[in-house]
Design a protein around this motif. Structure first.
Motif, PDB file in Angstrom:
ATOM      1  N   LYS A  10      -4.451 -10.693   2.577  1.00  0.00           N
ATOM      2  CA  LYS A  10      -5.650 -10.918   3.371  1.00  0.00           C
ATOM      3  C   LYS A  10      -5.284 -11.857   4.518  1.00  0.00           C
ATOM      4  O   LYS A  10      -4.407 -12.714   4.370  1.00  0.00           O
ATOM      5  CB  LYS A  10      -6.738 -11.579   2.524  1.00  0.00           C
ATOM      6  CG  LYS A  10      -7.319 -10.682   1.468  1.00  0.00           C
ATOM      7  CD  LYS A  10      -8.373 -11.440   0.678  1.00  0.00           C
ATOM      8  CE  LYS A  10      -8.956 -10.555  -0.410  1.00  0.00           C
ATOM      9  NZ  LYS A  10      -9.868 -11.317  -1.282  1.00  0.00           N
ATOM     10  N   THR A  74      -2.646 -10.864  -7.227  1.00  0.00           N
ATOM     11  CA  THR A  74      -3.788  -9.955  -7.318  1.00  0.00           C
ATOM     12  C   THR A  74      -4.988 -10.685  -7.901  1.00  0.00           C
ATOM     13  O   THR A  74      -6.098 -10.632  -7.345  1.00  0.00           O
ATOM     14  CB  THR A  74      -3.442  -8.734  -8.191  1.00  0.00           C
ATOM     15  OG1 THR A  74      -2.332  -8.048  -7.621  1.00  0.00           O
ATOM     16  CG2 THR A  74      -4.621  -7.790  -8.323  1.00  0.00           C
ATOM     17  N   TYR A  79      -4.161 -10.435  -1.996  1.00  0.00           N
ATOM     18  CA  TYR A  79      -3.957  -9.146  -1.349  1.00  0.00           C
ATOM     19  C   TYR A  79      -5.247  -8.532  -0.809  1.00  0.00           C
ATOM     20  O   TYR A  79      -6.273  -8.518  -1.485  1.00  0.00           O
ATOM     21  CB  TYR A  79      -3.322  -8.149  -2.327  1.00  0.00           C
ATOM     22  CG  TYR A  79      -1.944  -8.559  -2.801  1.00  0.00           C
ATOM     23  CD1 TYR A  79      -0.944  -8.894  -1.908  1.00  0.00           C
ATOM     24  CD2 TYR A  79      -1.647  -8.608  -4.154  1.00  0.00           C
ATOM     25  CE1 TYR A  79       0.320  -9.263  -2.341  1.00  0.00           C
ATOM     26  CE2 TYR A  79      -0.381  -8.971  -4.601  1.00  0.00           C
ATOM     27  CZ  TYR A  79       0.592  -9.299  -3.685  1.00  0.00           C
ATOM     28  OH  TYR A  79       1.847  -9.655  -4.120  1.00  0.00           O
ATOM     29  N   SER A  81      -4.983  -5.276   0.451  1.00  0.00           N
ATOM     30  CA  SER A  81      -4.825  -3.864   0.106  1.00  0.00           C
ATOM     31  C   SER A  81      -3.482  -3.666  -0.573  1.00  0.00           C
ATOM     32  O   SER A  81      -2.596  -4.512  -0.486  1.00  0.00           O
ATOM     33  CB  SER A  81      -4.901  -2.983   1.358  1.00  0.00           C
ATOM     34  OG  SER A  81      -3.807  -3.260   2.220  1.00  0.00           O
ATOM     35  N   SER A  83      -0.845  -0.365  -2.618  1.00  0.00           N
ATOM     36  CA  SER A  83      -0.652   0.954  -3.216  1.00  0.00           C
ATOM     37  C   SER A  83       0.472   0.860  -4.237  1.00  0.00           C
ATOM     38  O   SER A  83       1.361   0.005  -4.137  1.00  0.00           O
ATOM     39  CB  SER A  83      -0.330   2.000  -2.147  1.00  0.00           C
ATOM     40  OG  SER A  83       0.866   1.663  -1.473  1.00  0.00           O
TER      41      SER A  83
END
Length: 101
Positions: A10, A74, A79, A81, A83
């Motif tokens: 972020k 997390t 974060y 975003s 994947s």
């Protein structure tokens, strides 16, 4: 199977990242024997951490996703975003991986 974690921070999360980093590194140490590579993503200045890139062997996508859900960055909200994708290394590594610090 190796899973690659591509995670972007972020904006303005540098202080939180630094605060949580010891717990993050301890968490990574728990899977060190299954880790292909891991490290921070950097801004163009080559110094400022803006995310993480990890490649770790897991038995399943579910196991990889659960590991990510429990990861300290997390859980702390570092974060913005991310994947998690299966990865096959098909090229012999010759450069870019100096000895770990």
């Amino acid at each position: 199977m190796i899973f690659v974690f591509h995670l972007l921070d972020k904006p303005d999360s540098a202080a939180l990242r630094n605060e949580i980093r010891p717990a993050h590194k301890a968490y990574l140490a728990q899977v060190a024997d299954r880790m292909a590579f891991a490290g921070p993503l950097l801004s163009d200045d080559g110094k400022t951490m803006i995310g993480s890139l990890l490649a770790i062997d897991f038995a399943s996508r579910e196991a990889a996703e659960q590991w990510q859900a429990d990861e300290p960055f997390t859980r702390a909200g570092v974060y913005a975003s991310g994947s998690v994708l299966p990865f096959a290394n098909l090229w012999p590594q010759k450069a870019g991986f100096p000895p770990a610090e």
